[in-house]
Scaffold this active site. Structure first.
Site, PDB file in Angstrom:
ATOM      1  N   ARG A  89       3.156 -41.040  29.929  1.00 38.37           N
ATOM      2  CA  ARG A  89       3.171 -41.282  31.363  1.00 38.37           C
ATOM      3  C   ARG A  89       4.575 -41.089  31.910  1.00 38.37           C
ATOM      4  O   ARG A  89       5.559 -41.535  31.310  1.00 38.37           O
ATOM      5  CB  ARG A  89       2.705 -42.728  31.680  1.00 38.37           C
ATOM      6  CG  ARG A  89       1.200 -42.887  31.682  1.00 38.37           C
ATOM      7  CD  ARG A  89       0.602 -42.277  32.938  1.00 38.37           C
ATOM      8  NE  ARG A  89      -0.838 -42.159  32.895  1.00 38.37           N
ATOM      9  CZ  ARG A  89      -1.510 -41.068  32.573  1.00 38.37           C
ATOM     10  NH1 ARG A  89      -0.872 -39.985  32.195  1.00 38.37           N
ATOM     11  NH2 ARG A  89      -2.820 -41.047  32.623  1.00 38.37           N
ATOM     12  N   HIS A 138       2.394 -31.280  32.789  1.00 42.82           N
ATOM     13  CA  HIS A 138       1.312 -32.241  32.521  1.00 42.82           C
ATOM     14  C   HIS A 138       0.091 -31.543  31.916  1.00 42.82           C
ATOM     15  O   HIS A 138      -0.998 -31.525  32.481  1.00 42.82           O
ATOM     16  CB  HIS A 138       0.924 -32.995  33.796  1.00 42.82           C
ATOM     17  CG  HIS A 138       0.245 -34.305  33.511  1.00 42.82           C
ATOM     18  ND1 HIS A 138       0.348 -35.391  34.341  1.00 42.82           N
ATOM     19  CD2 HIS A 138      -0.559 -34.717  32.482  1.00 42.82           C
ATOM     20  CE1 HIS A 138      -0.348 -36.403  33.847  1.00 42.82           C
ATOM     21  NE2 HIS A 138      -0.907 -36.012  32.717  1.00 42.82           N
ATOM     22  N   GLU A 161       4.835 -35.860  40.426  1.00 35.93           N
ATOM     23  CA  GLU A 161       4.256 -34.585  40.006  1.00 35.93           C
ATOM     24  C   GLU A 161       3.585 -33.893  41.185  1.00 35.93           C
ATOM     25  O   GLU A 161       2.718 -34.500  41.822  1.00 35.93           O
ATOM     26  CB  GLU A 161       3.252 -34.809  38.874  1.00 35.93           C
ATOM     27  CG  GLU A 161       3.901 -35.363  37.605  1.00 35.93           C
ATOM     28  CD  GLU A 161       2.914 -35.557  36.456  1.00 35.93           C
ATOM     29  OE1 GLU A 161       1.701 -35.319  36.654  1.00 35.93           O
ATOM     30  OE2 GLU A 161       3.349 -35.946  35.363  1.00 35.93           O
TER      31      GLU A 161
END
Length: 327
Positions: free
Chosen positions: A235, A285, A264
């Site tokens: 995370r 990601h 993000e």
């Protein structure tokens, strides 16, 4: 008696199988792969359930706007993009698919660890640019090195099994896993203060909660081995970026592979400096971005939603983050 869910809004590009399963049980589905906050606020009052990945922020404002909303499904594990506390206060259930992307996240972690050890990314970039930089990218073996795994849940233990096969010594921390359980995947459980000076590599697999936010900070990094390498497929927000950048510049951290960021896509100048650092491998990601994981997360969330409407239809267990209440 099941929940009355007539319509589900699916966003963030959840696999098509999610909608197909819901439709097959006469549950109406609206799919919007990309949705702005304004569009979401306008659309959410029409639905009893919302399914998201990690991009959409399910804030108090969204939950307030969802006048019919009964369930929010997270197609994946982490729920830090959902205001779980507010959902609970409003009687809106939150469910997730905690194991569906574990293997994909594990394999990416292992791949990034190898890439750091052998300087694969900068070597490939140099060769693509026409430079034969063989001696400049001499790496190290993983065999005999110590890997610290912080978070020994579904992903962490799979990482341990695979990196043991490379001859790494695996040590780890997880307050919810016993030493006896760790021994089953050949990992020694330790306290964090014991881990820092021993680890050659540290990989992060903890949830983002108050106690873990920024827990990789200057104080921790100063207690690590000089030249430690950090992998984060967990995370964004687990790492204090200012302290981390200083440790990269000083060489205290000699390499990092980062797949997740607090923001993000990242626009913060400090985050962008970290991404540009030559010792960093950064990816957008990709932890759950495999065809197999997307099929599994869509399947698990859809089957849970169908079970809420028609109990017992599927054997998939209900993964409740906050309790789903009949209303």
């Amino acid at each position: 008696m099941g929940l009355d869910i007539k319509s589900v809004l699916i966003v963030d590009g959840v696999g098509a199988n999610c909608a197909e399963i819901l439709n097959s049980h006469n549950i109406k589905v609206t799919t919007k792969a990309k949705i702005t906050k304004e569009e979401l606020l306008k659309e959410i009052p029409n639905h009893e359930a919302l399914v998201v990945r990690s991009a959409t922020q399910v804030t108090r404002e969204v939950l307030d706007a969802g006048s019919k909303l009964k369930v929010v499904g997270r197609a994946g594990a982490g729920v830090d993009n959902i205001d779980v506390a507010v959902a609970g206060q409003k009687g809106i259930g939150v469910i997730n698919a905690p194991g569906a992307n574990a293997m994909s996240a594990c394999e990416l972690t292992c791949g990034l660890t190898l890439a750091l050890a052998r300087h694969i990314v900068p070597a490939a970039s140099a060769l693509r640019a026409g430079r034969w930089e063989r001696t400049q990218h001499t790496g190290t073996e993983l065999n005999g090195k110590t890997l610290a795994i912080l978070g020994l849940g579904r992903v962490g233990r799979e990482v341990a099994i695979r990196m043991n096969a490379f001859g790494m010594k695996t040590i780890g921390f997880d307050p919810f896993v016993t030493a006896e359980q760790c021994a089953q995947f050949n990992t020694t459980k330790m306290e964090l203060d014991e881990i820092w000076p021993l680890a050659d590599y540290i990989t992060l697999h903890t949830p983002l909660i108050d106690s873990t936010r920024n827990f990789i900070n200057g104080s921790v990094l100063s207690r690590c081995k000089k030249g430690v390498k950090i992998i984060n497929v967990g995370r964004g927000g687990l790492i204090n970026e200012r302290d981390f950048y200083e440790a990269l510049k000083s060489g205290q951290v000699s390499g990092a592979a980062l797949d997740v960021f607090e923001q993000e896509p990242p626009t913060d100048p400090l985050t962008l400096e970290i991404i540009q650092h030559p010792a960093v491998i950064a990816s957008p990601h990709l932890g759950a971005s495999t065809k197999e994981a997307q099929i599994r997360v869509g399947l698990e969330i859809a089957e849970q939603l169908v079970n809420l409407v028609k109990p017992g239809t599927y054997t998939t267990p209900l993964a409740e983050v906050t309790r789903v209440l009949p209303k």
